[in-house]
Design a protein around this motif. Structure first.
Motif, mmCIF file in Angstrom:
data_model
loop_
_atom_site.group_PDB
_atom_site.id
_atom_site.type_symbol
_atom_site.label_atom_id
_atom_site.label_comp_id
_atom_site.label_asym_id
_atom_site.label_seq_id
_atom_site.Cartn_x
_atom_site.Cartn_y
_atom_site.Cartn_z
ATOM 1 N N LEU A 208 -36.303 -46.669 -24.488
ATOM 2 C CA LEU A 208 -35.446 -45.712 -23.786
ATOM 3 C C LEU A 208 -34.005 -45.950 -24.201
ATOM 4 O O LEU A 208 -33.596 -47.098 -24.423
ATOM 5 C CB LEU A 208 -35.571 -45.907 -22.264
ATOM 6 N N ILE A 209 -33.247 -44.869 -24.303
ATOM 7 C CA ILE A 209 -31.804 -44.942 -24.510
ATOM 8 C C ILE A 209 -31.164 -44.349 -23.263
ATOM 9 O O ILE A 209 -31.535 -43.250 -22.834
ATOM 10 C CB ILE A 209 -31.362 -44.140 -25.751
ATOM 11 N N VAL A 210 -30.223 -45.068 -22.664
ATOM 12 C CA VAL A 210 -29.487 -44.567 -21.500
ATOM 13 C C VAL A 210 -28.024 -44.518 -21.891
ATOM 14 O O VAL A 210 -27.432 -45.542 -22.243
ATOM 15 C CB VAL A 210 -29.675 -45.464 -20.255
ATOM 16 N N MET A 211 -27.451 -43.322 -21.831
ATOM 17 C CA MET A 211 -26.058 -43.188 -22.239
ATOM 18 C C MET A 211 -25.344 -42.122 -21.418
ATOM 19 O O MET A 211 -25.967 -41.257 -20.833
ATOM 20 C CB MET A 211 -25.959 -42.875 -23.730
ATOM 21 N N GLY A 212 -24.030 -42.238 -21.404
ATOM 22 C CA GLY A 212 -23.211 -41.281 -20.675
ATOM 23 C C GLY A 212 -22.913 -40.051 -21.499
ATOM 24 O O GLY A 212 -22.966 -40.059 -22.722
ATOM 25 N N ARG A 213 -22.587 -38.983 -20.778
ATOM 26 C CA ARG A 213 -22.178 -37.738 -21.412
ATOM 27 C C ARG A 213 -20.731 -37.494 -21.044
ATOM 28 O O ARG A 213 -20.346 -37.562 -19.889
ATOM 29 C CB ARG A 213 -23.017 -36.561 -20.928
#
Length: 149
Positions: free
Chosen positions: A110-115
């Motif tokens: 999984l990749i968790v990143m902000g927008r």
């Protein structure tokens, strides 16, 4: 879900995304990798004597990487990572390419990143790192919007 990749840039939005990634890691007993990428400069500047300096030189790149490592350290210190296995990676390059490449190479789940809060028009013309990662990632991507204050 064993491995989660968390690209950060030091912004409040990436801090919010990191907090969500920590929540997921605690729930699934996952390890986290925090990734900070500095865009590698390839600019030629002119000094006062008229000589050119390549800002992509080894000395400049070493200094840039050292600064990014300090940014990463300060970012990580703010987070509650107690009981979570985690590591930190600092790279130089095109952010979306480096994120996708690392996710593929190290088999992240999984990749968790902000927008960022760009308008739809700005995103259409400029694109965004999160959109490019979403399009090319080898695993699911969780995009976290800006935190409403």
């Amino acid at each position: 879900m064993d491995k989660i990749l968390v690209p950060i840039d030091g912004s409040p939005t990436s801090e919010h995304a990191a907090e969500r990634a920590i929540d997921v890691a605690k729930k699934y007993n996952s390890s986290l990798t925090f990734l900070l990428i500095a865009k590698k400069p390839e600019i030629i500047g002119t000094g006062s004597g008229g000589t050119g300096t390549i800002f992509g030189s080894k000395e400049y790149i070493d200094e840039l990487k050292e600064e990014q490592e300090k940014t990463m350290k300060h970012f990580i210190e703010k987070l509650d990572l107690e009981g979570i296995q985690h590591n930190q990676v600092v790279l130089l390059g095109e952010p979306y390419e480096e994120i996708i490449e690392l996710a593929e190479k190290d088999n992240y789940d999984l990749i968790v990143m902000g927008r960022r809060g760009f308008s739809k028009i700005t995103r259409f013309f400029l694109g965004s790192v999160s959109q490019r990662v979403l399009s090319g990632a080898p695993c699911p991507v969780l995009i976290i919007p800006e935190k409403a204050d």
